[in-house]
Design a protein around this motif. Structure first.
Motif, PDB file in Angstrom:
ATOM      1  N   LEU A 116       0.823  -1.210   0.000  1.00 14.69           N
ATOM      2  CA  LEU A 116       0.000   0.000   0.000  1.00 14.69           C
ATOM      3  C   LEU A 116       0.857   1.260   0.000  1.00 14.69           C
ATOM      4  N   LYS A 117       1.968   1.191   0.769  1.00 14.38           N
ATOM      5  CA  LYS A 117       2.788   2.389   0.900  1.00 14.38           C
ATOM      6  C   LYS A 117       3.426   2.770  -0.437  1.00 14.38           C
ATOM      7  N   ARG A 118       3.878   1.725  -1.144  1.00 14.05           N
ATOM      8  CA  ARG A 118       4.485   1.980  -2.463  1.00 14.05           C
ATOM      9  C   ARG A 118       3.464   2.592  -3.416  1.00 14.05           C
ATOM     10  N   ILE A 119       2.223   2.059  -3.356  1.00 13.76           N
ATOM     11  CA  ILE A 119       1.183   2.591  -4.244  1.00 13.76           C
ATOM     12  C   ILE A 119       0.903   4.050  -3.912  1.00 13.76           C
ATOM     13  N   LEU A 120       0.856   4.351  -2.591  1.00 12.83           N
ATOM     14  CA  LEU A 120       0.633   5.738  -2.206  1.00 12.83           C
ATOM     15  C   LEU A 120       1.750   6.623  -2.719  1.00 12.83           C
ATOM     16  N   ASN A 121       2.982   6.090  -2.664  1.00 13.24           N
ATOM     17  CA  ASN A 121       4.125   6.851  -3.180  1.00 13.24           C
ATOM     18  C   ASN A 121       3.934   7.210  -4.640  1.00 13.24           C
ATOM     19  N   VAL A 122       3.578   6.185  -5.438  1.00 15.08           N
ATOM     20  CA  VAL A 122       3.468   6.443  -6.872  1.00 15.08           C
ATOM     21  C   VAL A 122       2.243   7.298  -7.163  1.00 15.08           C
ATOM     22  N   LEU A 123       1.227   7.186  -6.274  1.00 14.21           N
ATOM     23  CA  LEU A 123       0.046   8.038  -6.451  1.00 14.21           C
ATOM     24  C   LEU A 123       0.409   9.506  -6.267  1.00 14.21           C
ATOM     25  N   THR A 124       1.232   9.786  -5.242  1.00 15.53           N
ATOM     26  CA  THR A 124       1.619  11.186  -5.042  1.00 15.53           C
ATOM     27  C   THR A 124       2.437  11.678  -6.226  1.00 15.53           C
ATOM     28  N   GLU A 166       1.332  -1.907 -10.199  1.00 12.19           N
ATOM     29  CA  GLU A 166       1.253  -0.774  -9.267  1.00 12.19           C
ATOM     30  C   GLU A 166       0.963   0.529 -10.010  1.00 12.19           C
ATOM     31  N   ILE A 167       1.587   0.684 -11.170  1.00 11.66           N
ATOM     32  CA  ILE A 167       1.344   1.893 -11.957  1.00 11.66           C
ATOM     33  C   ILE A 167      -0.131   1.971 -12.343  1.00 11.66           C
ATOM     34  N   ILE A 168      -0.668   0.832 -12.809  1.00  7.58           N
ATOM     35  CA  ILE A 168      -2.076   0.820 -13.232  1.00  7.58           C
ATOM     36  C   ILE A 168      -2.976   1.175 -12.049  1.00  7.58           C
ATOM     37  N   ILE A 169      -2.695   0.571 -10.885  1.00  8.10           N
ATOM     38  CA  ILE A 169      -3.552   0.833  -9.727  1.00  8.10           C
ATOM     39  C   ILE A 169      -3.436   2.287  -9.297  1.00  8.10           C
ATOM     40  N   SER A 170      -2.239   2.852  -9.401  1.00  4.06           N
ATOM     41  CA  SER A 170      -2.108   4.262  -9.023  1.00  4.06           C
ATOM     42  C   SER A 170      -2.893   5.149  -9.979  1.00  4.06           C
ATOM     43  N   LYS A 171      -2.923   4.773 -11.251  1.00  2.00           N
ATOM     44  CA  LYS A 171      -3.735   5.540 -12.202  1.00  2.00           C
ATOM     45  C   LYS A 171      -5.196   5.489 -11.785  1.00  2.00           C
ATOM     46  N   LEU A 172      -5.641   4.287 -11.412  1.00  2.00           N
ATOM     47  CA  LEU A 172      -7.034   4.131 -11.012  1.00  2.00           C
ATOM     48  C   LEU A 172      -7.329   4.947  -9.763  1.00  2.00           C
ATOM     49  N   LEU A 173      -6.373   4.941  -8.817  1.00  2.00           N
ATOM     50  CA  LEU A 173      -6.575   5.723  -7.590  1.00  2.00           C
ATOM     51  C   LEU A 173      -6.632   7.211  -7.900  1.00  2.00           C
ATOM     52  N   SER A 174      -5.832   7.637  -8.884  1.00  2.00           N
ATOM     53  CA  SER A 174      -5.888   9.061  -9.213  1.00  2.00           C
ATOM     54  C   SER A 174      -7.235   9.413  -9.830  1.00  2.00           C
ATOM     55  N   PHE A 175      -7.869   8.453 -10.535  1.00  2.00           N
ATOM     56  CA  PHE A 175      -9.234   8.693 -11.021  1.00  2.00           C
ATOM     57  C   PHE A 175     -10.176   8.887  -9.840  1.00  2.00           C
ATOM     58  N   CYS A 176      -9.973   8.050  -8.809  1.00  2.00           N
ATOM     59  CA  CYS A 176     -10.862   8.157  -7.650  1.00  2.00           C
ATOM     60  C   CYS A 176     -10.642   9.487  -6.930  1.00  2.00           C
ATOM     61  N   MET A 177      -9.386   9.967  -6.911  1.00  2.00           N
ATOM     62  CA  MET A 177      -9.120  11.274  -6.317  1.00  2.00           C
ATOM     63  C   MET A 177      -9.877  12.355  -7.086  1.00  2.00           C
ATOM     64  N   MET A 178      -9.878  12.222  -8.403  1.00  2.00           N
ATOM     65  CA  MET A 178     -10.593  13.204  -9.220  1.00  2.00           C
ATOM     66  C   MET A 178     -12.084  13.132  -8.923  1.00  2.00           C
ATOM     67  N   ALA A 179     -12.600  11.909  -8.744  1.00  2.00           N
ATOM     68  CA  ALA A 179     -14.012  11.762  -8.394  1.00  2.00           C
ATOM     69  C   ALA A 179     -14.302  12.470  -7.081  1.00  2.00           C
ATOM     70  N   LEU A 180     -13.345  12.372  -6.142  1.00  2.00           N
ATOM     71  CA  LEU A 180     -13.513  13.023  -4.839  1.00  2.00           C
ATOM     72  C   LEU A 180     -13.575  14.542  -5.003  1.00  2.00           C
ATOM     73  N   VAL A 181     -12.651  15.088  -5.826  1.00  2.00           N
ATOM     74  CA  VAL A 181     -12.643  16.539  -6.070  1.00  2.00           C
ATOM     75  C   VAL A 181     -13.971  16.975  -6.669  1.00  2.00           C
ATOM     76  N   HIS A 182     -14.449  16.219  -7.650  1.00  2.00           N
ATOM     77  CA  HIS A 182     -15.702  16.592  -8.303  1.00  2.00           C
ATOM     78  C   HIS A 182     -16.891  16.426  -7.373  1.00  2.00           C
ATOM     79  N   PHE A 183     -16.779  15.442  -6.470  1.00  2.00           N
ATOM     80  CA  PHE A 183     -17.860  15.238  -5.506  1.00  2.00           C
ATOM     81  C   PHE A 183     -17.997  16.458  -4.600  1.00  2.00           C
ATOM     82  N   ILE A 184     -16.844  16.950  -4.112  1.00  2.00           N
ATOM     83  CA  ILE A 184     -16.884  18.130  -3.245  1.00  2.00           C
ATOM     84  C   ILE A 184     -17.450  19.322  -4.006  1.00  2.00           C
ATOM     85  N   PHE A 185     -16.971  19.491  -5.241  1.00  2.00           N
ATOM     86  CA  PHE A 185     -17.455  20.581  -6.079  1.00  2.00           C
ATOM     87  C   PHE A 185     -18.968  20.480  -6.273  1.00  2.00           C
ATOM     88  N   TYR A 186     -19.431  19.265  -6.554  1.00  2.00           N
ATOM     89  CA  TYR A 186     -20.860  19.046  -6.805  1.00  2.00           C
ATOM     90  C   TYR A 186     -21.686  19.417  -5.580  1.00  2.00           C
TER      91      TYR A 186
END
Lengths: 253, 242
Positions: free
Chosen positions: B6-14, B90-110
């Protein structure tokens, strides 16, 4: 002149034979066949071959946008614009060849629509038969789809001559235009049912987006819309003039 | 899929989030929306702003998700990113997590937008801001981003062409297929066909998102199909010769 003609022919041939275009065309036919197979009854009126062109046309809209965008974008992607626009032909001549490519592409698209009509007639052989296909007004179908393709393609060429690259924006424009076309068809049907509604959207009804959908939809509701087709041609010519002007002036890196 | 730390994925996500213009693009896409909404409000006072935003958000996501992976292929950075210290999964999963981060940003905006417009319209905010509605909306946003995102990653891994990926996803999930499937549901008498359509992600994804509601059955369909797409992407990208 003959060389230009050959250039534009090769351009169209490359676009049509590229992997993406073939896949998209197959997808369009698959979508049309799915409408025939999955949707059994249709509300109100009886099924006719011409009704299927509007379903096919929805998918075809995306195919047209993609292929007409490729006319100029392929050169940009392959990094040959410098060679192309500074070679033996003047820039206007090159743009002229692109326009001829666009016209060839529109004829190709209208042939696709005809093939789709034939396919539907064969799939529903016991209900419709080949006779109904033969009794269609082929001239109207071919002219309408050629004109709409020409007009849409000229808008794409104009956009690319302004933007020149940026594939992200290209996707946005393609999706935006096809989504608009999808929602327009509801508007056009509404106008057809209650003609007074057009006064509410009179400004929007004069934009090319509405006119393209109107032209293709009016095929299914009795006859081509000559007035709309003329406006579509007019828009196409205006867009192409602008794009030729921009290409002529801009700096090509 | 070994070594999913998980930690490595968080690293690549950042790292993914620190990418140039990551936040800027997200904000710009939303700022463009606001004048359109105001225009709609001026034209017709009774416009339901929340439903307009909800129908536009999928298009925004579609156009930005499609380039997340394909830009690596187009900019020829795939060699660097897929042969570095992080494994390809790990790269693929980090991409997916970044999509979820974007969903979070849009959720707050909405949510902010809905609250502002409901105050402007003179309605109360009490039924908008309770924890159940918020949780439900967040759940819908995340589950939608997960399924659509993993499907987009799968198509991008296969085609490596951004525009083409966008077109395929648009066709399979958006207006075209929804019109076809709802007509088929309405007209067909074949029960198995109806069952297949009701349980396909292609029908459920946008239908559920437009109503911001996924029931248990739909969530299962979305989660299972999303996971299948994700695993298929990992397999393809691991097999791919880069």
């Amino acid at each position: 002149m003959l060389k230009l003609l050959k250039l534009s022919y090769l351009n169209v041939k490359n676009i049509v034979r590229s992997k993406e275009s073939i896949l998209l065309i197959i997808g369009a036919f698959a979508y049309s066949i799915m409408w025939v197979v999955l949707v059994q009854i249709r509300s109100m009126k009886s099924f006719q071959i011409i009704d299927h062109t509007s379903e096919f046309g929805r998918f075809l809209f995306i195919v047209i946008l993609y292929m007409s965008a490729s006319i100029l974008r392929n050169d940009i992607r392959a990094n040959i614009t410098k060679t192309l626009f500074t070679g033996v032909f003047t820039r206007i001549e090159i743009m002229f060849s692109k326009i001829i490519s666009l016209i060839m592409l529109s004829v190709f698209v209208s042939i696709l629509v005809e093939i789709n009509c034939l396919l539907v007639a064969i799939l529903r052989y016991n209900k419709m038969g080949i006779n109904e296909f033969l009794s269609l007004n082929h001239l109207q179908i071919i002219i309408t789809y050629s004109v709409v393709t020409f007009s849409m393609g000229s808008l794409m060429i104009l956009i690319i001559s302004i933007a020149f690259s940026e594939s992200k924006n290209m996707l946005f424009i393609i999706l935006f235009l096809s989504a608009i076309n999808f929602f327009n068809s509801a508007l056009v049907v509404k106008v057809f049912r209650e003609p007074l509604f057009i006064e509410k959207i009179s400004i929007y009804a004069k934009t090319p987006f509405y006119i393209w959908t109107d032209c293709t939809t009016s095929l299914t509701s009795g006859g081509a819309n000559i007035y709309g087709l003329l406006i579509a041609i007019f828009y196409g010519v205006v867009f192409l003039t602008f794009s030729a002007f921009i290409i002529n002036k801009r700096e090509i890196k | 899929m070994e070594g999913l730390d998980l930690k490595r994925i968080l690293n690549v996500l950042t790292l993914e989030m620190k990418r140039k213009n990551f936040i800027k693009n997200k904000v710009i896409s939303l700022v463009i929306l606001i004048p359109i909404l105001l225009l709609l409000l001026i034209m017709d006072k009774s416009t339901d702003i929340s439903s307009v935003v909800i129908t536009t958000i999928p298009y925004i996501w579609l156009t930005s998700f499609c380039f997340s992976l394909t830009q690596e292929f187009e900019n020829k950075t795939d060699k660097i990113i897929f042969t570095g210290i992080f494994s390809r999964s790990e790269i693929i999963i980090s991409k997916l997590l970044s999509f979820c981060m974007m969903a979070l940003v849009h959720f707050i905006f909405y949510e902010i937008l809905v609250v502002i417009f409901s105050i402007y319209g003179g309605q109360g905010t009490s039924n908008l801001l309770n924890i159940k509605t918020l949780g439900n909306n967040l759940y819908a946003f995340l589950i939608y981003a997960f399924t659509i995102g993993s499907f987009i990653l799968l198509v991008s891994a296969c085609t490596t062409n951004g525009i083409f990926t966008g077109i395929i996803t648009y066709v399979l999930y958006f207006d075209l297929v929804l019109a076809l499937l709802s007509q088929a549901l309405w007209s067909s008498k074949n029960e198995t066909l109806k069952c297949v359509i009701r349980n396909s992600p292609f029908y459920n994804a946008n239908m559920g998102f437009y109503h911001l509601k996924y029931n248990f059955n739909q969530s299962m369909v979305m989660l299972i199909s999303g996971s299948i797409f994700l695993i298929a992407t990992c397999i393809i990208i691991n097999k791919k010769n880069i």
